[in-house]
Design an enzyme around this catalytic site. Structure first.
Site, PDB file in Angstrom:
ATOM      1  CG  ASN A 193      -9.522  -1.636   1.788  1.00  0.00           C
ATOM      2  OD1 ASN A 193      -9.200  -2.801   2.014  1.00  0.00           O
ATOM      3  ND2 ASN A 193      -9.298  -0.655   2.667  1.00  0.00           N
ATOM      4  CD  GLU A 194     -10.147  -2.416   6.418  1.00  0.00           C
ATOM      5  OE1 GLU A 194     -10.170  -1.309   7.014  1.00  0.00           O
ATOM      6  OE2 GLU A 194      -9.435  -3.374   6.797  1.00  0.00           O
TER       7      GLU A 194
ATOM      8  CD  GLU B  29      -5.954  -4.624   4.477  1.00  0.00           C
ATOM      9  OE1 GLU B  29      -5.853  -4.218   5.665  1.00  0.00           O
ATOM     10  OE2 GLU B  29      -6.417  -3.925   3.554  1.00  0.00           O
TER      11      GLU B  29
ATOM     12  CD  GLN C 190       0.275  -2.542   3.797  1.00  0.00           C
ATOM     13  OE1 GLN C 190       0.923  -1.991   2.944  1.00  0.00           O
ATOM     14  NE2 GLN C 190      -0.860  -2.008   4.290  1.00  0.00           N
TER      15      GLN C 190
ATOM     16  CD  GLU D  79      -2.880   1.020   2.456  1.00  0.00           C
ATOM     17  OE1 GLU D  79      -2.796   0.070   3.257  1.00  0.00           O
ATOM     18  OE2 GLU D  79      -3.807   1.859   2.469  1.00  0.00           O
TER      19      GLU D  79
ATOM     20  CE1 TYR E  12      -3.265  -5.877   9.234  1.00  0.00           C
ATOM     21  CE2 TYR E  12      -5.555  -5.205   9.015  1.00  0.00           C
ATOM     22  CZ  TYR E  12      -4.265  -5.279   8.509  1.00  0.00           C
ATOM     23  OH  TYR E  12      -3.987  -4.766   7.264  1.00  0.00           O
TER      24      TYR E  12
HETATM   25  O1  AHR Z   1      -2.899  -2.454   6.355  1.00  0.00           O
HETATM   26  C1  AHR Z   1      -3.167  -1.190   6.897  1.00  0.00           C
HETATM   27  C2  AHR Z   1      -4.649  -0.822   6.807  1.00  0.00           C
HETATM   28  O2  AHR Z   1      -5.400  -1.729   7.556  1.00  0.00           O
HETATM   29  C3  AHR Z   1      -5.276  -0.890   5.431  1.00  0.00           C
HETATM   30  O3  AHR Z   1      -5.076   0.265   4.706  1.00  0.00           O
HETATM   31  C4  AHR Z   1      -6.723  -1.055   5.753  1.00  0.00           C
HETATM   32  O4  AHR Z   1      -7.420  -1.745   4.739  1.00  0.00           O
HETATM   33  C5  AHR Z   1      -6.728  -1.790   7.075  1.00  0.00           C
HETATM   34  O5  AHR Z   1      -7.535  -1.192   7.992  1.00  0.00           O
END
Ligand code: AHR
Length: 529
Positions: free
Chosen positions: A209-210, A333, A382, A63, A276
């Site tokens: 995205n999201e 992600e 990432q 990103e 995450y």
């Molecule tokens: O990976 C960092 C961020 O985490 C991304 O931009 C977003 O999609 C997520 O919240």
């Protein structure tokens, strides 16, 4: 920081190493640990092969964020750092070793503010735009051509994330035409004038995205309608076949999955999932990347294992609407997310990477392999200098993280046939908290070799594992192990090889049963032929 600004409930997110050893040989055992090893049994069911482990499970994400694109990948053609058409050579060479199958770009949250026309044409004339998601100003020096050339250099499939949040269907439609059309249309000619004669292949394209958060804070019903509208204008040009991906849930946002699958499954080939791992589970105070003890080690591993249930439950919902499993669950992600180190820019999301991250990577990849009937892609967040990165850079210097080594060791699973395993292992307990002490997955590659990846989560006790193989009688075993003395061991620019794989030789075979001695807090990958 963007993450904190979201109104969506954050609390919901809650040696040349392959020493070849004949199986009949006794290998040396030198273990420094004093705690008694625990015993476990692992049976590899080579007699029950399943489907293919999609190689894209080993995918990556880049990103426009912090020092990932600019400095981590792109240094520009005039940089003193050796580069190939602007991409730094050291990072490129290291990434090639991973056999990166697919690369997602340009975001993330950034995708929903990105307008592709800003990033084409002579670099000196491209507009400079604020990066509203992560701070700073983007020069747009790295745009569509640079990304697609990077994919070609890596041999990776391109996964482009379109802008639904602040873009139009027309803009999205024209971007795909620009990249993939071989016609004499004005946009295809513009691409040629910008230096690219032949069209590129773009096999994956996501619509936003999201969208429940930074991508527009939509309700699932609204997004499902928007998805159907935008997806209609994603066309296949000149033999390119785009697989269309819809925004899926984060964590346990199952209502989102239910609505998307019930209302738009026919229009999609993939649904994303974001998950995450935060040591504390608290976005306000996530925990340190390097300053932690066994409590945080255990909690982090317990949280990362939570993705197993999240995938299972999302898959069950998808099964209701798509029993043929035509729509892939794309975990585009995933990874650890810590508090920034003191003095570091909050928005840059730079974090160190320790043995704990390697164990997290091994666990997640095993889980994805074992769910590969539904999980068709995963992209760790990432690639360089951001979150759970493969590579960290400091000016001209570069280091490979413990996570990089796990991806390199596990690449043998890419495109292989999943082999089920049966595992009987004790729990690794800390106070009231408990997780299974071992975790594993297995596959068979096209040459017939079996690969077994095993993680010992217990930081104090070695694992004595009786290994049985049903349906195959391999004659030799080789392997590699990644471990370190300390749970928080890291590679630094001063000591870049502190954590790296070594040959795994601590096993013996007697009476047809192989016993593996896995060190505490380790990731082991074995090859059996
Ligand atoms: O990976 C960092 C961020 O985490 C991304 O931009 C977003 O999609 C997520 O919240």
């Amino acid at each position: 920081m963007m993450k904190l600004l979201r109104t969506i409930s954050e609390s919901r997110r809650a040696a040349a190493l392959s020493a070849v050893c004949l199986l009949t040989l006794q290998a040396t055992t030198t273990r420094a640990q004093t705690a008694e090893p625990f015993r476990a049994e692992l049976t590899v069911r080579a007699d029950q092969p399943r489907g293919t482990i999609d190689r894209n499970i080993y995918g990556h994400f880049a990103e426009h964020l912090g020092r990932l694109i600019y400095e981590g990948l792109w240094v520009g053609e005039n940089s003193p750092i050796p580069n190939t058409r602007g991409i730094r050579n050291d990072v490129l060479a290291a990434l090639k070793q991973l056999r990166v199958p697919v690369l997602r770009w340009p975001g993330g949250c950034f995708a929903d503010e990105y307008h592709w026309r800003d990033g084409i044409g002579p670099r000196g004339q491209r507009p400079r735009r604020p990066n509203a998601s992560w701070g700073g100003v983007d020069t747009n020096a790295f745009g569509t051509h640079e990304f697609l050339e990077l994919c070609e250099m890596l041999g990776a499939d391109a996964y482009v994330n379109g802008n639904l949040g602040s873009g139009t269907p027309q803009e999205m439609m024209e971007w795909i035409e620009y990249m993939t059309s071989d016609s004499d249309s004005t946009l295809a000619d513009l691409r040629r004038r910008n230096g690219r004669e032949k069209p590129w292949k773009v096999p994956f394209f996501a619509v936003g995205n999201e969208s429940w958060g930074c991508g527009g804070e939509m309700r699932p019903e609204h997004y499902a309608d928007e998805y159907r509208r935008y997806a209609t204008f994603i066309k296949d040009y000149s033999g390119n076949h785009v697989r269309k991906l819809a925004v899926g849930p984060h964590d346990d946002y199952y209502d989102w999955t239910e609505v998307l699958m019930s209302q738009a499954a026919k229009q999609m080939q993939g649904l994303s999932l974001h998950y995450y791992t935060l040591p504390t589970g608290d976005w306000g105070k996530k925990g340190s990347a390097t300053e932690f003890g066994e409590k945080e080690w255990h909690a982090t591993l317990a949280r990362t294992l939570g993705i197993d249930e999240i995938i299972a439950k999302n898959s069950a919902i998808m099964d209701k609407y798509d029993p043929q499993k035509r729509v892939g669950l794309m975990v585009d992600e995933w990874g650890t997310w810590y508090d920034p180190a003191p003095g570091r820019d909050m928005g840059a999301l730079y974090q160190q990477n320790s043995l704990r991250d390697a164990v997290v990577a091994g666990l997640n990849l095993n889980i994805f392999n074992n769910h590969s009937d539904r999980v068709k892609m995963a992209n760790i967040a990432q690639m360089v200098n951001v979150l759970q990165a493969m590579i960290l850079t400091d000016g001209p210097r570069m280091l490979l993280t413990p996570t990089y080594h796990v991806f390199e060791m596990y690449k043998v699973h890419q495109g292989a046939t999943l082999i089920p395993i049966e595992l009987a292992a004790p729990e690794y307990k800390l106070g009231e908290a408990s997780v299974p002490a071992l975790n594993a997955s297995a596959s068979r590659d096209a040459s017939g070799a079996l690969h077994l990846s095993v993680v010992n989560l217990d930081p104090n006790r070695a694992a004595q594992v009786s290994l049985k193989i049903n349906g195959a009688a391999p004659a030799r075993l080789t392997g590699r192990v990644l471990t370190a003395q300390a749970m928080n061991a890291t590679n630094t620019f001063e000591r870049p090889d502190a954590v790296k794989p070594a040959a795994f030789t601590d096993f013996k075979t007697q009476g047809g049963v192989t016993t593996l001695n896995l060190p505490p807090k380790s990731v082991v990958v074995l090859e059996l032929r």
